[in-house]
Design a protein around this motif. Structure first.
Motif, mmCIF file in Angstrom:
data_model
loop_
_atom_site.group_PDB
_atom_site.id
_atom_site.type_symbol
_atom_site.label_atom_id
_atom_site.label_comp_id
_atom_site.label_asym_id
_atom_site.label_seq_id
_atom_site.Cartn_x
_atom_site.Cartn_y
_atom_site.Cartn_z
ATOM 1 N N GLY A 138 -7.787 -5.079 -3.291
ATOM 2 C CA GLY A 138 -8.018 -6.128 -2.292
ATOM 3 C C GLY A 138 -7.006 -6.054 -1.165
ATOM 4 O O GLY A 138 -6.545 -7.076 -0.672
ATOM 5 N N GLY A 139 -6.633 -4.854 -0.777
ATOM 6 C CA GLY A 139 -5.705 -4.709 0.353
ATOM 7 C C GLY A 139 -4.791 -3.522 0.153
ATOM 8 O O GLY A 139 -4.945 -2.758 -0.798
ATOM 9 N N ASP A 140 -3.831 -3.418 1.079
ATOM 10 C CA ASP A 140 -2.912 -2.281 1.029
ATOM 11 C C ASP A 140 -1.756 -2.596 0.086
ATOM 12 O O ASP A 140 -0.972 -3.506 0.343
ATOM 13 C CB ASP A 140 -2.384 -2.011 2.450
ATOM 14 C CG ASP A 140 -1.447 -0.814 2.476
ATOM 15 O OD1 ASP A 140 -1.257 -0.197 1.414
ATOM 16 O OD2 ASP A 140 -0.916 -0.521 3.559
ATOM 17 N N PRO A 141 -1.634 -1.835 -1.022
ATOM 18 C CA PRO A 141 -0.550 -2.138 -1.967
ATOM 19 C C PRO A 141 0.814 -1.727 -1.429
ATOM 20 O O PRO A 141 1.835 -2.108 -1.993
ATOM 21 C CB PRO A 141 -0.909 -1.303 -3.197
ATOM 22 C CG PRO A 141 -1.733 -0.184 -2.671
ATOM 23 C CD PRO A 141 -2.439 -0.686 -1.457
ATOM 24 N N LEU A 142 0.840 -0.947 -0.346
ATOM 25 C CA LEU A 142 2.131 -0.545 0.221
ATOM 26 C C LEU A 142 2.343 -1.218 1.586
ATOM 27 O O LEU A 142 2.952 -0.631 2.479
ATOM 28 C CB LEU A 142 2.195 0.987 0.357
ATOM 29 C CG LEU A 142 2.149 1.763 -0.972
ATOM 30 C CD1 LEU A 142 2.192 3.262 -0.731
ATOM 31 C CD2 LEU A 142 3.308 1.360 -1.891
ATOM 32 N N SER A 143 1.856 -2.412 1.737
ATOM 33 C CA SER A 143 2.066 -3.132 3.000
ATOM 34 C C SER A 143 3.527 -3.596 3.064
ATOM 35 O O SER A 143 4.200 -3.728 2.026
ATOM 36 C CB SER A 143 1.150 -4.353 3.074
ATOM 37 O OG SER A 143 1.532 -5.249 2.049
ATOM 38 N N ALA A 164 -0.996 5.089 -7.712
ATOM 39 C CA ALA A 164 -2.016 6.009 -8.221
ATOM 40 C C ALA A 164 -3.371 5.341 -8.080
ATOM 41 O O ALA A 164 -3.476 4.106 -8.157
ATOM 42 C CB ALA A 164 -1.745 6.347 -9.681
ATOM 43 N N SER A 165 -4.418 6.164 -7.874
ATOM 44 C CA SER A 165 -5.720 5.520 -7.661
ATOM 45 C C SER A 165 -6.389 5.145 -8.981
ATOM 46 O O SER A 165 -7.305 4.334 -8.990
ATOM 47 C CB SER A 165 -6.625 6.410 -6.819
ATOM 48 O OG SER A 165 -6.622 7.702 -7.350
ATOM 49 N N SER A 166 -5.941 5.734 -10.095
ATOM 50 C CA SER A 166 -6.505 5.330 -11.393
ATOM 51 C C SER A 166 -5.435 5.479 -12.470
ATOM 52 O O SER A 166 -4.450 6.203 -12.277
ATOM 53 C CB SER A 166 -7.706 6.208 -11.744
ATOM 54 O OG SER A 166 -7.251 7.523 -11.958
ATOM 55 N N GLU A 167 -5.672 4.848 -13.605
ATOM 56 C CA GLU A 167 -4.726 4.934 -14.730
ATOM 57 C C GLU A 167 -4.568 6.381 -15.189
ATOM 58 O O GLU A 167 -3.479 6.822 -15.539
ATOM 59 C CB GLU A 167 -5.221 4.095 -15.918
ATOM 60 C CG GLU A 167 -5.073 2.593 -15.735
ATOM 61 C CD GLU A 167 -3.632 2.113 -15.823
ATOM 62 O OE1 GLU A 167 -2.783 2.844 -16.364
ATOM 63 O OE2 GLU A 167 -3.342 1.015 -15.322
ATOM 64 N N LEU A 191 1.429 0.858 -9.195
ATOM 65 C CA LEU A 191 0.428 0.233 -8.327
ATOM 66 C C LEU A 191 -0.862 1.041 -8.472
ATOM 67 O O LEU A 191 -0.999 2.116 -7.888
ATOM 68 C CB LEU A 191 0.883 0.253 -6.873
ATOM 69 C CG LEU A 191 2.251 -0.372 -6.552
ATOM 70 C CD1 LEU A 191 2.475 -0.415 -5.063
ATOM 71 C CD2 LEU A 191 2.353 -1.779 -7.125
ATOM 72 N N VAL A 192 -1.770 0.543 -9.291
ATOM 73 C CA VAL A 192 -2.929 1.346 -9.696
ATOM 74 C C VAL A 192 -4.224 0.743 -9.171
ATOM 75 O O VAL A 192 -4.431 -0.473 -9.237
ATOM 76 C CB VAL A 192 -3.008 1.428 -11.236
ATOM 77 C CG1 VAL A 192 -4.175 2.318 -11.668
ATOM 78 C CG2 VAL A 192 -1.711 1.978 -11.795
ATOM 79 N N GLY A 193 -5.092 1.615 -8.677
ATOM 80 C CA GLY A 193 -6.414 1.168 -8.228
ATOM 81 C C GLY A 193 -6.648 1.540 -6.780
ATOM 82 O O GLY A 193 -5.710 1.854 -6.045
ATOM 83 N N THR A 194 -7.931 1.532 -6.402
ATOM 84 C CA THR A 194 -8.235 1.808 -5.000
ATOM 85 C C THR A 194 -7.904 0.565 -4.174
ATOM 86 O O THR A 194 -7.751 -0.527 -4.721
ATOM 87 C CB THR A 194 -9.727 2.132 -4.822
ATOM 88 O OG1 THR A 194 -10.461 0.980 -5.232
ATOM 89 C CG2 THR A 194 -10.136 3.331 -5.665
ATOM 90 N N ARG A 195 -7.825 0.744 -2.854
ATOM 91 C CA ARG A 195 -7.541 -0.411 -1.993
ATOM 92 C C ARG A 195 -8.576 -1.509 -2.185
ATOM 93 O O ARG A 195 -8.251 -2.691 -2.206
ATOM 94 C CB ARG A 195 -7.564 0.016 -0.527
ATOM 95 C CG ARG A 195 -6.279 0.634 -0.070
ATOM 96 C CD ARG A 195 -6.410 1.006 1.372
ATOM 97 N NE ARG A 195 -5.188 1.608 1.827
ATOM 98 C CZ ARG A 195 -4.666 1.402 3.024
ATOM 99 N NH1 ARG A 195 -5.262 0.605 3.872
ATOM 100 N NH2 ARG A 195 -3.551 1.986 3.367
ATOM 101 N N ALA A 196 -9.853 -1.062 -2.335
ATOM 102 C CA ALA A 196 -10.928 -2.050 -2.490
ATOM 103 C C ALA A 196 -10.711 -2.842 -3.777
ATOM 104 O O ALA A 196 -10.860 -4.066 -3.809
ATOM 105 C CB ALA A 196 -12.270 -1.340 -2.520
#
Ligand SMILES: Cc1cc2nc3c(=O)[nH]c(=O)nc-3n(C[C@H](O)[C@H](O)[C@H](O)COP(=O)(O)OP(=O)(O)OC[C@H]3O[C@@H](n4cnc5c(N)ncnc54)[C@H](O)[C@@H]3O)c2cc1C
Length: 479
Positions: free
Chosen positions: A425-430, A391-394, A417-422
């Motif tokens: 600090g990277g791709d959380p689904l790498s 999700a991009s935010s809580e 896995l919360v937060g924007t990629r920035a």
């Protein structure tokens, strides 16, 4: 709670519940709140057909159509003969293809459950492009071929065909309608219009097919002197027409009368997200499975005329179903204003996004509102299950308490896995991240549901991490 990284993984639960008040008694089986009764057993495998089998049958039908043309064409000679012959065979294939396209969308349970609505819709869209091309090529080749054979111009042959040949004018109108439907279905045009506008324009396909039907027997070489061919061709059209009326009209109305679906409550789940609880009787007879969806038609003054697909967000019970909806447009927004007692026509269950008993561990990968079908599966799948929720935010996370309670009750693991990629600090689904979160990742059966960009990136990442494609299942929320 274990924080793997401060922002990217906001919470991890493995058997332990961080919210003491919500923990069920040890050993108490988790009961989905939407399921008023016992969860319905998984009936995967009953009455389903696979994609290869269906494509083989469609291919064999096309071969039979070409054989019919061959049989009715003893001799092809000269440029005019070849052009006409090519036009005839393409016309026959188009006449067969439109029936297949309609059959794919007839909501036949074995196709819906075995292949999945989203894949059927993709086949239908791709097939539609071929059929429109076949219809255009059929018209042009026949005109050209007839003109060559009659030693006249294409313009005067066009006038002759439209005015002197039986039913050709009607078929031409049908052909132009089909072309129009094809044009409005192109991505660039479709993105510019409301879904409902596109949908109702699309229904003109039925009129186009009806207008073009009779010219096949009136002027088609394959049928003029072949009674058996006329019989089987008519039987094919009639069978599909009956199936469409049965499964798209009669079955939903019968289910409405039998199950008496009614809204029993609406609950806010987070900003712009609500759950709708729908009650009814004998719901176990629907044999709905976690992961499936229904097309819902809420009978209020403003909503009755359109049905929208929403997945079950909890295991179906014997008297209650739950859907959870994010407000993305007119319909989804209006659902928050539903009143208890509103009657509902529910068409379904549909979809092949259900878990089979492979014996492997299961990884559920959700993005945004794609959590809905996975929430239902998380509560009911047997064996070892891991849920990763991106999700991009809580605020975007829904069902947190429910997911934590399920994880605690069944000893499963859930990662947020919360937060924007920035921020992360990277791709959380790498591939590296996925492998680090899920031991023996390549042994897992994986179910992905989320926005289309996230879903395709996740599928590629899983494959790169060593998960065979046949173990990766995904559902698209776009037809
Ligand atoms: C199989 C499936 C399961 C879904 N499950 C859920 C769910 O559990 N929760 C949830 O919030 N959303 C779900 N959706 C998405 C949901 O159907 C759309 O967000 C909703 O229909 C949008 O309608 P609208 O009028 O609010 O928005 P609009 O702005 O009118 O539409 C937004 C987009 O939604 C799609 N859409 C609109 N109407 C329809 C329709 N009648 N049939 C199919 N697609 C349509 C179109 O792609 C359109 O571009 C699901 C979609 C599918 C295909």
């Amino acid at each position: 709670m274990t924080s793997l990284t401060r922002r990217s993984v906001a919470a991890r639960h493995s058997g332990a519940n961080p919210h003491p008040g919500t923990r069920p008694h040890p050993g108490t089986p988790y009961r989905a709140p939407a399921a008023g009764g016992r969860p319905v057993p998984n009936r995967k495998g009953s009455g389903r057909v696979g994609p290869r089998g269906v494509l083989s049958v469609i291919g064999l039908g096309a071969v039979a159509v070409i054989a019919l043309w061959w049989h009715s064409t003893p001799d092809v000679s000269g440029l005019g003969g070849w052009l006409t012959g090519a036009g005839e065979v393409l016309g026959l294939l188009a006449g067969y293809g439109v029936v297949i396209l309609v059959a794919l969308m007839a909501r036949l349970p074995p196709l819906e459950r075995g292949i999945g609505t989203d894949r059927l819709a993709r086949w239908h869209a791709m097939g539609g492009r071929y059929i429109v091309s076949l219809v255009v090529a059929h018209g042009l080749l026949i005109l050209w071929g007839y003109a060559v054979e009659a030693h006249t111009t294409v313009v005067s042959e066009t006038a002759a065909l439209l005015t002197q040949y039986p039913d050709v004018l009607m078929a031409t109108v049908g052909g132009f309608l089909l072309l129009g439907v094809g044009l409005v279905s192109m991505r660039a045009a479709r993105q510019r219009m409301r879904y409902e506008t596109w949908y109702y324009l699309h229904l003109y396909t039925y009129l186009a097919i009806a207008l073009a039907f009779s010219h096949q027997f009136a002027v088609g070489q394959a049928f003029i002197s072949n009674l058996a061919a006329r019989f089987w061709w008519s039987a094919m059209y009639l069978t599909v027409a009956v199936l469409v009326l049965w499964y798209r009209v009669a079955v939903p109305l019968r289910a409405f009368a039998r199950h008496e679906f009614k809204v029993i409550g609406v609950k806010g789940e987070g900003p712009g997200v609500i759950s709708v609880y729908i009650g009814g009787s004998h719901l176990d007879e629907l044999a709905a499975e976690p992961g499936q969806f229904f097309r819902w038609r809420f009978l209020t003054r403003s909503l009755w005329w359109s049905s929208h697909p929403y997945s079950l967000s909890a295991a179906p019970g014997t008297d209650v179903l739950r859907i959870t909806v994010k407000d993305l447009g007119d319909h989804s927004q209006a659902l928050s204003r539903l009143r208890p007692g509103t009657r509902v026509i529910a068409e379904g269950p549909y979809g092949a996004f259900t878990a089979g008993g492979t014996g492997r561990g299961v990884l559920l990968l959700a993005g945004g509102v794609g959590i809905t079908p996975l929430r239902a599966m998380f509560a009911t799948l047997p064996g070892a299950v891991t849920l990763i929720y991106r999700a991009s935010s809580e605020q975007e996370i829904v069902f947190r308490d429910e997911l934590d309670a399920i994880a605690a009750a069944r000893g499963a693991t859930v990662y947020y896995l919360v937060g924007t990629r920035a921020e992360i600090g990277g791709d959380p689904l790498s591939p590296r991240m996925l492998r680090s979160l899920v031991p023996a990742l390549d042994q897992q059966e994986v179910y992905v549901c989320g926005p289309s960009g996230m879903t395709s990136a996740a599928v590629e990442a899983l494959h790169a991490a060593g998960v065979p494609r046949r173990q990766i299942h995904f559902e698209s929320f776009e037809f």
